[in-house]
Design a protein around this motif. Sequence first.
Motif, mmCIF file in Angstrom:
data_model
loop_
_atom_site.group_PDB
_atom_site.id
_atom_site.type_symbol
_atom_site.label_atom_id
_atom_site.label_comp_id
_atom_site.label_asym_id
_atom_site.label_seq_id
_atom_site.Cartn_x
_atom_site.Cartn_y
_atom_site.Cartn_z
ATOM 1 N N ASN A 217 0.834 -1.203 0.000
ATOM 2 C CA ASN A 217 0.000 0.000 0.000
ATOM 3 C C ASN A 217 0.866 1.249 0.000
ATOM 4 O O ASN A 217 1.834 1.344 0.770
ATOM 5 C CB ASN A 217 -0.891 0.027 1.247
ATOM 6 N N THR A 219 0.965 5.482 0.433
ATOM 7 C CA THR A 219 0.239 6.621 0.998
ATOM 8 C C THR A 219 0.988 7.898 0.637
ATOM 9 O O THR A 219 2.219 7.942 0.721
ATOM 10 C CB THR A 219 0.130 6.514 2.537
ATOM 11 N N HIS A 228 -8.750 13.207 -3.546
ATOM 12 C CA HIS A 228 -9.210 12.144 -4.454
ATOM 13 C C HIS A 228 -8.745 12.381 -5.878
ATOM 14 O O HIS A 228 -8.455 11.433 -6.609
ATOM 15 C CB HIS A 228 -10.741 12.044 -4.438
ATOM 16 N N ARG A 231 -5.267 11.288 -6.104
ATOM 17 C CA ARG A 231 -5.182 9.820 -6.104
ATOM 18 C C ARG A 231 -5.485 9.271 -7.496
ATOM 19 O O ARG A 231 -4.782 8.393 -8.006
ATOM 20 C CB ARG A 231 -6.174 9.226 -5.091
ATOM 21 N N ARG A 247 -3.535 5.635 -0.952
ATOM 22 C CA ARG A 247 -4.289 6.527 -0.066
ATOM 23 C C ARG A 247 -3.652 7.901 -0.159
ATOM 24 O O ARG A 247 -2.426 8.026 -0.114
ATOM 25 C CB ARG A 247 -4.207 5.993 1.362
ATOM 26 N N ASP A 535 -9.090 12.785 3.452
ATOM 27 C CA ASP A 535 -8.408 11.488 3.502
ATOM 28 C C ASP A 535 -9.201 10.521 2.644
ATOM 29 O O ASP A 535 -10.356 10.217 2.953
ATOM 30 C CB ASP A 535 -8.326 11.006 4.955
ATOM 31 N N THR A 536 -8.576 10.039 1.570
ATOM 32 C CA THR A 536 -9.320 9.143 0.678
ATOM 33 C C THR A 536 -9.692 7.836 1.360
ATOM 34 O O THR A 536 -10.567 7.127 0.883
ATOM 35 C CB THR A 536 -8.508 8.829 -0.593
ATOM 36 N N ALA A 537 -9.037 7.519 2.484
ATOM 37 C CA ALA A 537 -9.334 6.255 3.163
ATOM 38 C C ALA A 537 -10.657 6.311 3.910
ATOM 39 O O ALA A 537 -11.236 5.269 4.198
ATOM 40 C CB ALA A 537 -8.205 5.899 4.135
#
Lengths: 788, 161
Positions: A217, A219, A228, A231, A247, A535-537
């Motif tokens: 992953n 970040t 977003h 991302r 993320r 936070d895209t998470a």
Amino acid sequence: MPADGGIGAPMKRREDVRFLTGTGRYTDDLNRPGQAYVYFLRSSVAHGKINSVNTEAAAAMPGVIRIFTGADFEGIGGLPCGWQVTDKHGQPMQEPGHPVLAQGKVRHVGDPIAAVVADTLDQARDAAEAIEADIEELPAVIDMKKALEDGAPKVHDDLTSNLCYDWGFVEENKGAVDEAFANAAHVTTLELKNQRLVANPMEPRVAIGDYDPAGDNSTLYTTSQNPHVIRLLMGAFVLGIPEHKLRVVAPDVGGGFGTKIFHYAEEAFCTFAAKQLRRPVKWTSSRSEAFMSDAHGRDHVTKIELALDADNNFTALRTETYANMGAYLSTFAPSVPTWLHGTLMAGNYKTPLIYVNVKAVFTNTVPVDAYRGAGRPEATFQLERLVDKAARELGVDPIALRRQNFITQFPYATPVAVEYDTGDYEATMAKLEEIADLSGFEARLEESKKKGKLRGLGVNCYIEACGIAPSHLVGQLGARAGLYESATVRVNATGGLVVMTGSHSHGQGHETAFPQVIAEMIGIDPSMVEIVHGDTANTPMGMGTYGSRSLAVGGSAMVRATEKIINKAKKIAAHLLEASEGDIELKDGAFSVAGTDKSVAWGDVTLAAYVPHNYPLEDIEPGLEETAFYDPNNFTYPSGAYACEVEVDPETGKVTIESFAAADDFGNIVNPMIVSGQVHGGIAQGIGQALLEGCVYDEDGQLLTGSYMDYAMPRADDVPYYAVDHSCQTPCTHNPLGVKGCGEAGAIGSPPAVVNAVVDALQRAGKTEVTHIDMPLSPSRVWAAMNQ
Amino acid sequence: MTNVTMTINGRSVSGTVEGRTLLSTFIRETAGATGTHVGCDTAQCGACTVHVNGASVKSCNMFAMEADGADVTTIEGMANADGSLGTIQQAFQDHHGLQCGFCTPGMVMTAAALLKENPTPTEGEVREYLSGNLCRCTGYHNIVKAIMAASGQDVSSIAAE
């Protein structure tokens, strides 16, 4: 509704407490375990061929982990452009590549050549000095018109020329517009520049790449207005990381003003290098670096003409603009001089025929993209300077000429493809006359004369298009993204709410204003609502904050999600009250059965949703969480009228802002304190553009304004207190809150007021030959105009 | 490398620094007091303003070594003993004197220095004193108003925040 916390309340901002106590968490405040630091070696020439980059000696220096060059990014995607403009011949714009680190050539001062990653920032910086970059300097193109001449050096050798596109809008109207000019009783012409600016949020950009090999992953922590979007762009187009493995976190962000919308090379580099090196990699921009790597704004050169009939009605408008793209296409750069500019050229006026031509040009300068207002300040400045000049030529009052030509019937379809849903330009003008005390101007003029100063009054209107935007429309116009917004509203068992929004707050006060809307809808205290963003998470796919869209689009998504919550909660309440769902009313945080005294509190319903012992399980699921995506079906159209009074020192040309007043129509207002603050800040940026700011390159492409020593930012003693009013409200007709957006208005509406005022002062002093001065109106420029 | 010790908000902090290590770096990275922000590299923006032995200083313009043995106060040291906002901090919240918050610590520290020197400044004096601190969000209106209010002056006649 809570008396002090719903829609319309000037609630103090909750986020202020952390900012005032030093407990905010900006990206540079974050550090990851084992973090390394990157320093970028940047081009010191505007245009050059990279013969070689020898990193051998630098790589042997203390603490150096690895040095990357353009060769390390061959086969990896370049930075993408998010908007494709089609030219007047139906052909797509020329779209050059934009490597993360320069390959083959450097194309502007600041173009990154190599990236040194070391244990400490000082070690990285020291090692960068030991890199031997053999760069053969090439002739640079800086001036846009020279860049289009035959034989001009090409910024990109693989393109046919330095012309990105030649856009005509509306091309089919061109003949009719030319005919109207041929038949005009009067034509006013103005040539002007809208100078290059640097957005200069006070927080420089920062990026931290992190990689977790356990789950593969990545970040990225970054100073972004739209995590977003970063991302999507970086994952899909640059590094090839699927979104579920990437993320992006944008925590507290210290201002954006547009320049933190875009995807930058440093973000991609840190994410890439962290995975390569299995260490977090941090980059913190210095201010000097920001001047040569943050996307700049404006930089238009325009000729604009207005045709009028014998009764002073506007009959046609024609413009030709050269728009600087810089050396590469920044994320949304092509859209700014076209769809965010040409579509606003009707302004507040019922001019029936309009033709806009824009030539976008590559030069050896930092890329240019959206800066607060993005295209709309350029449109407003041209039009409102031109109308002032026309009034002077015709010998009529400039306010009266505006009023005569105001659009008064809504909805109004302009000849430049947009439909204003609502507005009342007479109302804001009348309000301006009141708050600016325009009838008292003559007396103030006399007072200034006694002091030996020249006084001038400048007035203008503006219209803008906010709440970008209907996805189906922008898709037709070349946007490579949708422009909806999202919200997830999660109600907890004990009644508190968490709103996860795709909008991003970097000064706009979402954490305070958004809960006011929910509080109003449910009838609870706003302190029961928490806003999560950045936070895209933990937020649904969102498009972020720019174009004054947060409340109009993001707020609307939140309203839609909350409506779903309320609808479900009513079903639960109906069950608990043994009543029909249609009889359930929600008021002041309680559900009641219409016409009875039976009620159940908000908290009892939310508890039932999560402890569903007595619950209609056969009809609805437990839990209380809803998501909505809202895609607007039109732009919103804030408008207003601004007035500025200046004094000019006839000895030195120095301009002093004596007063500034702004009457805006933003539709409905959620927090008037925050709205005023947005207008204040925009006005200061507009005054900065009008009097102080300007990004300057010399003819070789050296950046002469590379720090705050050279680039004049507005300071506290450059500006006055402002009189702002937003009591004129024609609510937006197509979003659930009736809001229009207020973030950019001040920066859009204020520059022409200042310049109109200075020209007025000089005209009153008998300098009738002075009809325009290009911004910034520095003492030397004003003095020269007075003494030409 | 040299060892330095200073008092930051009443706490003794020691660290090893290079000659070129800035006070702002020491405060942020060694002391972990990240409320002090760095907004430029030419001592023009004032976001890094702290008090060194009671005097207002741009901490990006002073070496950490120069502050060896000094008593330093940062934004983290400006709240009341009970944790509530101090007078200037509260005035900034009351009058919406901040938006993104990045320049705010420097503004508060500069305002504190001003009011110590000049307890009831005029608007012009506030604006002049702030001319070393840049804010890009507020247009200064509400910062000036907040400082006037923090000095105990009546600001009700100034346009609403």
